[in-house]
Write a protein that holds these residues in place. Structure first.
Motif, short mmCIF file in Angstrom:
data_model
loop_
_atom_site.label_atom_id
_atom_site.label_comp_id
_atom_site.label_asym_id
_atom_site.label_seq_id
_atom_site.Cartn_x
_atom_site.Cartn_y
_atom_site.Cartn_z
N GLU A 1 0.85 -1.20 0.00
CA GLU A 1 0.00 0.00 0.00
C GLU A 1 0.88 1.24 0.00
OE1 GLU A 1 -3.64 1.72 2.70
OE2 GLU A 1 -1.84 1.10 3.78
N GLY B 1 0.65 5.24 1.01
CA GLY B 1 -0.23 6.14 1.76
C GLY B 1 -0.94 5.38 2.87
N PHE C 1 -1.75 6.42 6.03
CA PHE C 1 -2.63 7.26 6.85
C PHE C 1 -2.78 6.60 8.23
CE2 PHE C 1 -6.90 9.49 7.48
CZ PHE C 1 -6.29 10.68 7.81
N SER D 1 -6.56 0.45 5.87
CA SER D 1 -6.51 -0.54 4.79
C SER D 1 -5.48 -1.61 5.09
CB SER D 1 -6.22 0.13 3.44
OG SER D 1 -7.39 0.78 2.97
N GLU E 1 4.40 5.27 4.11
CA GLU E 1 3.82 6.56 4.51
C GLU E 1 4.93 7.62 4.58
OE1 GLU E 1 0.67 7.98 5.22
OE2 GLU E 1 1.99 9.70 5.40
N ARG E 2 4.67 8.74 3.95
CA ARG E 2 5.69 9.79 3.88
C ARG E 2 5.78 10.63 5.15
NH1 ARG E 2 5.70 14.62 -0.53
NH2 ARG E 2 7.76 15.45 -0.07
N LEU F 1 2.66 10.23 10.98
CA LEU F 1 1.61 9.24 10.65
C LEU F 1 2.21 7.84 10.58
CD1 LEU F 1 -0.49 11.14 7.93
CD2 LEU F 1 -1.20 10.54 10.25
N HIS G 1 9.05 8.30 0.82
CA HIS G 1 8.27 8.66 -0.37
C HIS G 1 7.91 7.38 -1.12
CE1 HIS G 1 7.03 10.30 -4.18
NE2 HIS G 1 7.03 11.51 -3.66
N SER G 2 6.62 7.30 -1.48
CA SER G 2 6.11 6.07 -2.08
C SER G 2 6.91 5.62 -3.31
CB SER G 2 4.65 6.27 -2.47
OG SER G 2 4.51 7.42 -3.27
N TRP H 1 -1.99 -1.33 -3.68
CA TRP H 1 -3.09 -0.38 -3.43
C TRP H 1 -2.43 1.00 -3.39
CZ3 TRP H 1 -7.85 1.04 -3.68
CH2 TRP H 1 -8.45 1.91 -2.77
N ASP I 1 -2.47 4.74 -3.00
CA ASP I 1 -3.39 5.69 -2.35
C ASP I 1 -2.59 6.80 -1.67
OD1 ASP I 1 -5.81 6.67 -1.49
OD2 ASP I 1 -6.05 5.25 0.16
N ALA I 2 -1.43 7.12 -2.25
CA ALA I 2 -0.55 8.12 -1.59
C ALA I 2 -0.73 9.49 -2.19
CB ALA I 2 0.91 7.69 -1.71
N THR J 1 0.75 16.28 4.49
CA THR J 1 1.68 15.48 3.68
C THR J 1 1.26 15.44 2.23
OG1 THR J 1 1.70 14.06 5.58
CG2 THR J 1 2.95 13.32 3.68
C1 LIG Z 1 -5.87 9.09 1.35
S1 LIG Z 1 -4.69 8.86 2.61
C2 LIG Z 1 -4.45 7.12 2.58
C3 LIG Z 1 -5.56 6.29 3.18
C4 LIG Z 1 -5.19 4.84 3.38
N1 LIG Z 1 -4.53 4.28 2.21
C5 LIG Z 1 -6.41 3.98 3.67
O1 LIG Z 1 -6.93 3.31 2.77
O2 LIG Z 1 -6.87 4.00 4.82
C6 LIG Z 1 -3.23 9.44 1.85
C7 LIG Z 1 -1.97 9.22 2.66
O3 LIG Z 1 -0.85 9.31 1.79
C8 LIG Z 1 0.22 9.93 2.46
N2 LIG Z 1 1.14 10.41 1.42
C9 LIG Z 1 1.03 11.50 0.63
N3 LIG Z 1 2.03 11.55 -0.27
C10 LIG Z 1 2.79 10.44 -0.06
C11 LIG Z 1 3.96 9.90 -0.68
N4 LIG Z 1 4.53 10.49 -1.73
N5 LIG Z 1 4.45 8.73 -0.19
C12 LIG Z 1 3.87 8.09 0.85
N6 LIG Z 1 2.77 8.56 1.48
C13 LIG Z 1 2.23 9.71 1.02
C14 LIG Z 1 -0.47 10.99 3.29
O4 LIG Z 1 0.35 11.40 4.38
C15 LIG Z 1 -1.73 10.24 3.75
O5 LIG Z 1 -1.50 9.58 4.96
#
Ligand SMILES: C[S@@+](CC[C@H](N)C(=O)[O-])C[C@H]1O[C@@H](n2cnc3c(N)ncnc32)[C@H](O)[C@@H]1O
Length: 216
Positions: free
Chosen positions: A27, A29, A31, A35, A50-51, A55, A75-76, A94, A96-97, A104
């Motif tokens: 996964e 992101g 959060f 998930s 997670e970046r 979190l 970073h993803s 998945w 979702d980042a 973030t």
């Molecule tokens: C929509 S939420 C994710 C929800 C989670 N996947 C779920 O299904 O419960 C987005 C997350 O991505 C993280 N994020 C944003 N940019 C990112 C990156 N480049 N790499 C990793 N995480 C990132 C944010 O900090 C946030 O926690």
């Protein structure tokens, strides 16, 4: 998040896991880890990236009861590149980042094209499945406060998904789905099932009655 499922669509994840014998879920992101926690009983190994350091630390603590879940801070796109090289078997991703709320990602709202490019370098990429959340944000310019210039249009995402590997790509319930061609029927059957569930809810008929009715 998807319009129908909060987080990853689990019945689809399970169907793809069974069809393709997937053991690992990745996964981007994390959060709060919802998930990742939902995927933990379904896969032998779950890795979530997670970046935000805050979190990531909070999710790692919350996910401690799941010994098969690893939270990676970073970073993803960079972490997928590293992780993908270590995975010898096909996996479910998945993605979702992308930025929704919170701090973030405001400087890099949607890394999905880089995530796909990184993931496609993994030795097991051709047999893997990618599910990308928030499809609606790619269908047209996402509304403020999103910076729409940071979001690729849907066709660019689809092109990227088919650039290096032959894949079946479709969009269902706010999720972009890319699977190996041999899993097309699995994806289609999932969608047919979802539609008949929705139709059933609308008509008010219980499922069994509905099936009897259709046979006549
Ligand atoms: C929509 S939420 C994710 C929800 C989670 N996947 C779920 O299904 O419960 C987005 C997350 O991505 C993280 N994020 C944003 N940019 C990112 C990156 N480049 N790499 C990793 N995480 C990132 C944010 O900090 C946030 O926690």
């Amino acid at each position: 998040m998807g319009s129908v499922w909060e987080g990853v669509p689990l019945p689809l994840a399970m169907a793809l896991r069974n069809r393709l014998h997937l053991r690992v879920a990745v996964e981007t992101g994390t959060f709060r880890g919802d998930s990742a926690a939902a995927l933990a009983p379904l896969f032998e190994q779950v890795v979530t990236i997670e970046r935000s350091p805050e979190l990531a630390a909070a999710a790692a603590s919350r996910l401690r009861p799941f010994p098969n879940v690893t939270v990676i801070g970073g970073h993803s796109a960079e972490e997928i590149l590293r992780l993908g090289a270590t995975l010898s078997r096909p996996f479910l991703a998945w993605l979702d980042a992308h930025w929704c709320t919170g701090g973030t990602g405001t400087d890099d709202e949607c890394p999905v094209l880089r995530e796909i490019a990184a993931l496609d370098l993994a030795p097991a990429a051709a047999g893997s499945c990618l599910l990308i959340d928030d499809a609606r944000l790619f269908q047209g310019p996402p509304p403020p406060p999103h910076d729409h210039a940071a979001w690729p249009p849907l066709m660019d995402v689809i092109d990227a998904l088919r650039r290096r590997h032959s894949r079946y790509v479709t969009l269902l319930e706010d999720v972009i789905i890319a699977s190996p061609l041999e899993a097309r029927k699995t994806v289609d059957d999932y969608w047919l099932g979802r539609q008949s569930e929705t139709a059933g809810k609308r008509s008010g008929f219980p499922g069994r009655l509905r099936r009897l009715f259709r046979r006549r």
